[in-house]
Design a protein around this motif. Sequence first.
Motif, mmCIF file in Angstrom:
data_model
loop_
_atom_site.group_PDB
_atom_site.id
_atom_site.type_symbol
_atom_site.label_atom_id
_atom_site.label_comp_id
_atom_site.label_asym_id
_atom_site.label_seq_id
_atom_site.Cartn_x
_atom_site.Cartn_y
_atom_site.Cartn_z
ATOM 1 N N SER A 172 0.891 -1.066 -0.042
ATOM 2 C CA SER A 172 -0.100 0.059 0.111
ATOM 3 C C SER A 172 0.902 1.150 -0.070
ATOM 4 C CB SER A 172 -0.996 0.004 1.332
ATOM 5 O OG SER A 172 -0.261 0.173 2.403
ATOM 6 N N GLY A 173 0.253 2.379 -0.516
ATOM 7 C CA GLY A 173 1.187 3.546 -0.466
ATOM 8 C C GLY A 173 0.560 4.800 -0.834
ATOM 9 N N ASP A 174 1.223 6.012 -0.323
ATOM 10 C CA ASP A 174 0.349 7.407 -0.672
ATOM 11 C C ASP A 174 1.394 8.097 -1.744
ATOM 12 O OD1 ASP A 174 -1.722 7.196 1.370
ATOM 13 O OD2 ASP A 174 -0.040 6.707 2.692
ATOM 14 N N ALA A 175 0.790 8.893 -2.358
ATOM 15 C CA ALA A 175 1.638 9.832 -3.461
ATOM 16 C C ALA A 175 1.381 11.039 -2.739
ATOM 17 C CB ALA A 175 0.828 9.647 -4.897
ATOM 18 N N MET A 176 2.389 12.032 -2.546
ATOM 19 C CA MET A 176 2.482 13.367 -2.001
ATOM 20 C C MET A 176 3.354 14.074 -2.856
ATOM 21 S SD MET A 176 1.234 12.256 1.189
ATOM 22 C CE MET A 176 1.819 13.884 2.267
ATOM 23 N N THR A 177 2.747 15.193 -3.263
ATOM 24 C CA THR A 177 3.444 16.313 -4.009
ATOM 25 C C THR A 177 4.630 16.554 -3.298
ATOM 26 O OG1 THR A 177 2.337 17.936 -3.185
ATOM 27 C CG2 THR A 177 1.163 16.754 -4.995
ATOM 28 N N GLN A 178 5.611 17.494 -4.068
ATOM 29 C CA GLN A 178 6.854 17.999 -3.356
ATOM 30 C C GLN A 178 6.610 18.848 -2.323
ATOM 31 O OE1 GLN A 178 9.864 19.228 -6.066
ATOM 32 N NE2 GLN A 178 11.427 19.277 -4.733
ATOM 33 N N ALA A 179 5.385 19.630 -2.737
ATOM 34 C CA ALA A 179 4.764 20.693 -1.680
ATOM 35 C C ALA A 179 4.018 19.975 -0.516
ATOM 36 C CB ALA A 179 3.809 21.629 -2.425
ATOM 37 N N GLY A 180 3.812 18.747 -0.504
ATOM 38 C CA GLY A 180 3.304 18.144 0.401
ATOM 39 C C GLY A 180 1.832 17.751 0.601
ATOM 40 N N VAL A 181 1.336 17.940 -0.860
ATOM 41 C CA VAL A 181 -0.112 17.769 -0.909
ATOM 42 C C VAL A 181 -0.500 16.248 -0.895
ATOM 43 C CG1 VAL A 181 -2.272 18.116 -2.385
ATOM 44 C CG2 VAL A 181 -0.568 19.944 -1.752
ATOM 45 N N HIS A 182 -1.131 15.547 -0.310
ATOM 46 C CA HIS A 182 -1.537 14.149 -0.319
ATOM 47 C C HIS A 182 -2.441 13.970 -1.477
ATOM 48 C CE1 HIS A 182 -3.133 10.259 1.845
ATOM 49 N NE2 HIS A 182 -2.552 9.979 0.641
ATOM 50 N N ALA A 183 -2.051 13.599 -2.696
ATOM 51 C CA ALA A 183 -2.897 13.518 -3.747
ATOM 52 C C ALA A 183 -3.448 12.138 -3.661
ATOM 53 C CB ALA A 183 -1.770 13.629 -5.112
ATOM 54 N N ALA A 184 -2.791 11.070 -3.654
ATOM 55 C CA ALA A 184 -3.540 9.644 -3.976
ATOM 56 C C ALA A 184 -3.063 8.667 -2.835
ATOM 57 C CB ALA A 184 -3.346 9.511 -5.206
ATOM 58 N N SER A 185 -4.048 7.610 -2.869
ATOM 59 C CA SER A 185 -3.645 6.411 -2.170
ATOM 60 C C SER A 185 -3.584 5.394 -3.085
ATOM 61 C CB SER A 185 -4.300 6.257 -0.907
ATOM 62 O OG SER A 185 -4.174 7.401 0.027
ATOM 63 N N PHE A 186 -3.074 4.061 -2.964
ATOM 64 C CA PHE A 186 -3.113 2.965 -3.722
ATOM 65 C C PHE A 186 -2.698 1.813 -3.127
ATOM 66 C CE2 PHE A 186 1.116 4.762 -4.207
ATOM 67 C CZ PHE A 186 2.024 3.636 -4.293
#
Length: 280
Positions: free
Chosen positions: A247-261
């Motif tokens: 499982s994982g999370d995708a975070m932008t370089q600015a720290g925004v939690h964009a997605a999980s998978f």
Amino acid sequence: MPAPKIRDVDFRDLMHLEPHGPDTFVGIVARYPWGDRLFGGQVVAQALRAAIHTVDTERRAHSLHSYFIRPGSPDEPIRFEVERLRDGRSFCTRQVVARQSAGAILNLSVSFQVDEDEADVQLNSIPDSVKSPDDPSLADFSWGALLDRRAADASADRLGYWIRLDADLGDDPDLHLCGLAFMSDAAPSRAGRSPHPDFTNDASDRFKFIGASLDHSLWFHRESRADEWHWFDLTSHGLSGGRGLVSGDAMTQAGVHAASFTQEVLLRRRREKPAGVPES
């Protein structure tokens, strides 16, 4: 005519689907470094794009769930058949089957929602221990001129990558969703191998194991740009029966939690041939 190598393909071309009858589309393929099969993230992203073509523009994909049925071939285009399962006031659902001459290669369900003005609460953040994607000490696992990928672990037990598409995707938010879907399948494999007793977290690991993606689910939380860096924070949930769950999370370089998978991977240790047994 052979498929172009992925380093010579523009992501927009991959996402350009030609209509072939009602709710049916055809997309091109590309040849990846491993050569004999397609990248699952490409097929997921194209299937998502096909579903988007059948939905009103005010609805945005918020989740998808997919099964990889058989390896896709880089030697022929892909046909995407969309079924409109439901159109409600707030949500609508589509099912997409991706086919080649050998049969179905992917089955994907995707749900769309109209924007709602409700609470927005983020709990995840990027640890201070994660190095910047520009740090020269990070190992580079990029694919030619399309996908930038740098290994950036938070700790020995918390693996991660910085990933972005090396492409100009413009301002179409749906194209960035497809880009994020594409990237999300480039993240889990190393974490999937990590619990194995023979895992050493170096380049040799890729030659010790036979692996493939079995299924893939993705939840979109907030808008982001797939042509900018995302840190993919990865957690393995162990191995059993030749399968591992990540499982994982995708975070932008600015720290925004964009997605999980989440992704279930097939993982088999390559076996040494006994002495005297000829190569097949």
